[in-house]
Design a protein around this motif. Structure first.
Motif, mmCIF file in Angstrom:
data_model
loop_
_atom_site.group_PDB
_atom_site.id
_atom_site.type_symbol
_atom_site.label_atom_id
_atom_site.label_comp_id
_atom_site.label_asym_id
_atom_site.label_seq_id
_atom_site.Cartn_x
_atom_site.Cartn_y
_atom_site.Cartn_z
ATOM 1 N N TRP A 108 0.948 -1.184 -0.027
ATOM 2 C CA TRP A 108 0.073 0.141 0.039
ATOM 3 C C TRP A 108 0.927 1.224 -0.058
ATOM 4 C CZ3 TRP A 108 -1.577 2.706 4.995
ATOM 5 C CH2 TRP A 108 -2.142 3.829 4.880
ATOM 6 N N SER A 109 0.592 1.967 -0.967
ATOM 7 C CA SER A 109 1.196 3.232 -1.010
ATOM 8 C C SER A 109 2.859 3.158 -0.848
ATOM 9 C CB SER A 109 0.829 4.367 0.249
ATOM 10 O OG SER A 109 1.205 5.596 -0.022
ATOM 11 N N ALA A 110 3.683 3.870 -0.193
ATOM 12 C CA ALA A 110 4.880 3.586 -0.176
ATOM 13 C C ALA A 110 5.373 2.201 0.303
ATOM 14 C CB ALA A 110 5.689 4.646 0.929
ATOM 15 N N GLY A 111 4.426 1.287 0.643
ATOM 16 C CA GLY A 111 4.848 -0.063 0.819
ATOM 17 C C GLY A 111 5.048 -0.806 -0.559
ATOM 18 N N ALA A 112 4.472 -0.122 -1.557
ATOM 19 C CA ALA A 112 4.759 -0.629 -3.024
ATOM 20 C C ALA A 112 6.115 -0.553 -3.271
ATOM 21 C CB ALA A 112 3.699 -0.206 -3.972
ATOM 22 N N CYS A 113 6.837 0.465 -2.739
ATOM 23 C CA CYS A 113 8.234 0.820 -3.248
ATOM 24 C C CYS A 113 9.129 -0.319 -2.490
ATOM 25 C CB CYS A 113 8.628 2.220 -2.760
ATOM 26 S SG CYS A 113 7.701 3.606 -3.453
ATOM 27 N N ALA A 114 8.718 -0.839 -1.234
ATOM 28 C CA ALA A 114 9.333 -1.863 -0.693
ATOM 29 C C ALA A 114 9.250 -3.164 -1.658
ATOM 30 C CB ALA A 114 9.026 -1.882 0.477
ATOM 31 N N ALA A 115 8.079 -3.488 -2.104
ATOM 32 C CA ALA A 115 7.906 -4.362 -2.983
ATOM 33 C C ALA A 115 8.611 -4.327 -4.294
ATOM 34 C CB ALA A 115 6.293 -4.541 -3.233
ATOM 35 N N TYR A 116 8.515 -3.159 -4.893
ATOM 36 C CA TYR A 116 9.271 -2.980 -6.165
ATOM 37 C C TYR A 116 10.849 -3.235 -6.016
ATOM 38 C CZ TYR A 116 5.246 -1.361 -8.731
ATOM 39 O OH TYR A 116 4.095 -1.204 -9.286
ATOM 40 N N SER A 117 11.319 -2.833 -4.847
ATOM 41 C CA SER A 117 12.691 -2.736 -4.594
ATOM 42 C C SER A 117 13.053 -4.535 -4.179
ATOM 43 C CB SER A 117 13.074 -1.821 -3.331
ATOM 44 O OG SER A 117 14.416 -2.249 -3.018
ATOM 45 N N TYR A 118 12.055 -5.019 -3.568
ATOM 46 C CA TYR A 118 12.430 -6.465 -3.318
ATOM 47 C C TYR A 118 12.488 -7.160 -4.568
ATOM 48 C CZ TYR A 118 11.395 -11.417 -2.428
ATOM 49 O OH TYR A 118 11.163 -12.807 -2.503
ATOM 50 N N PHE A 119 11.701 -6.743 -5.728
ATOM 51 C CA PHE A 119 11.922 -7.528 -6.851
ATOM 52 C C PHE A 119 12.970 -7.242 -7.606
ATOM 53 C CE2 PHE A 119 7.071 -7.355 -6.892
ATOM 54 C CZ PHE A 119 6.820 -8.526 -6.650
ATOM 55 N N GLU A 120 13.535 -6.104 -7.414
ATOM 56 C CA GLU A 120 14.812 -5.566 -8.169
ATOM 57 C C GLU A 120 15.879 -6.594 -7.522
ATOM 58 O OE1 GLU A 120 14.923 -1.010 -9.579
ATOM 59 O OE2 GLU A 120 14.727 -1.195 -7.165
ATOM 60 N N GLN A 121 16.069 -6.604 -6.412
ATOM 61 C CA GLN A 121 17.320 -7.187 -5.493
ATOM 62 C C GLN A 121 16.904 -8.712 -5.663
ATOM 63 O OE1 GLN A 121 18.555 -5.067 -1.880
ATOM 64 N NE2 GLN A 121 16.452 -4.039 -1.986
ATOM 65 N N PHE A 122 15.783 -9.391 -5.443
ATOM 66 C CA PHE A 122 15.666 -10.668 -5.211
ATOM 67 C C PHE A 122 14.706 -11.597 -6.288
ATOM 68 C CE2 PHE A 122 16.235 -8.490 -1.091
ATOM 69 C CZ PHE A 122 17.302 -8.949 -0.722
ATOM 70 N N GLY A 123 14.151 -10.811 -7.103
ATOM 71 C CA GLY A 123 13.654 -11.542 -8.273
ATOM 72 C C GLY A 123 12.253 -11.781 -8.041
ATOM 73 N N TYR A 124 11.725 -12.915 -8.662
ATOM 74 C CA TYR A 124 10.341 -13.211 -8.557
ATOM 75 C C TYR A 124 10.099 -14.808 -8.329
ATOM 76 C CZ TYR A 124 10.454 -9.194 -11.455
ATOM 77 O OH TYR A 124 10.983 -7.683 -12.153
ATOM 78 N N GLY A 125 11.132 -15.204 -7.678
ATOM 79 C CA GLY A 125 10.970 -16.851 -7.658
ATOM 80 C C GLY A 125 9.894 -17.128 -6.409
#
Length: 270
Positions: free
Chosen positions: A94-111
């Motif tokens: 939610w809101s800035a929490g989506a930034c944490a999720a996008y950063s997670y994807f950048e660093q750790f992928g989608y597996g």
């Protein structure tokens, strides 16, 4: 069930978890905490393991001297999933929490992720033109940063609280809860995170996530048309739900919970 996950010597993350099944992990917005999702965790736990956590320096989690950026928040999310041994998760930012999720994807992928729900966070914060999907203009975002870093931070949080709902008047108890949550994050952490989210541009990441995973964007009514245009141009496979205002999950929980459940049932069949 409330719990605490030990992430490192400096960081313990508070979380709430209800139910069994596929994990749904809710990530709160800037300076907010697990209480924001009180109308969602219970109902969704009928079919899923519904989890919300407080990011570092939010809610009941540890106050830390460093790590107040979304790259670190993405790393914290990865460590949290590992600590709780959560597999094949659905992330709901939610809101800035989506930034944490996008950063997670950048660093750790989608597996380890099976779907993503973005709750009212444009991929790029700055609205360059009135027709863009963004939080606000560059000048207005800078002004908000100044307000929230000033001695009047609590006053501005109190003024912002009613804008979270579509239909006024807003209950006085909610305003006090919103202000208390906002003020619980120390000023240095709050300012650093707000500055970063206001300068964020995850447009390429958002398109990549949509190419790899089922994605639902739940967007407030004010931004519905702009979000629809962005999706049409950048990632047509994203599903869109337009509902309420910035905290539609709290104001219209039945509709929100139903939208999440329908999306997951259609895209992640048992």
């Amino acid at each position: 069930m409330h719990g605490f996950a030990g992430i490192s010597d400096e960081l313990t993350i508070h979380y709430v978890a209800l139910g069994e099944g596929r994990p749904l992990v809710f990530i709160p917005g800037w300076t907010m905490d697990t209480g924001a999702f009180r109308e969602n965790l219970g109902p969704l736990s009928a079919d899923f393991r519904a989890i919300a956590y407080d990011p570092r320096s939010h809610g009941k989690s540890s106050r830390t001297e460093s790590g107040h950026d979304y790259r670190q928040h993405g790393a914290d999310l990865a460590a949290f999933l590992d600590e709780l041994e959560l597999k094949d998760v659905v992330l709901l930012g939610w809101s800035a929490g989506a930034c944490a999720a996008y950063s997670y994807f950048e660093q750790f992928g989608y597996g380890n992720v099976r779907a993503f729900v973005n709750i009212d966070q444009p991929p790029k914060a700055v609205r360059e033109t009135p027709a863009d999907w963004g939080i606000n203009s560059r000048e207005q975002l800078a002004q908000f940063e100044q307000f929230m870093a000033s001695p009047q931070r609590e006053e501005f949080a109190r003024m912002a609280a009613p804008t979270m709902f579509l239909n006024p008047p807003v209950d006085a108890a909610f305003i006090e809860e919103f202000v208390a949550s906002s003020m619980s994050t120390p000023q240095p952490a709050a300012s650093l995170l707000l500055r970063e989210v206001n300068r964020s541009d995850y447009a390429e990441v958002a398109a990549e996530v949509a190419a790899r995973l089922p994605v639902l964007h739940i967007v407030k009514e004010e931004h519905g048309e702009a979000a629809r245009r962005w999706i049409e141009v950048n990632a047509r496979q994203i599903e869109l739900c337009v509902l309420g205002a910035h905290m539609m999950f709290l104001e219209f929980p039945a509709q929100f919970n139903a939208a999440v459940t329908r999306f997951l049932d259609s895209r992640l069949p048992a």
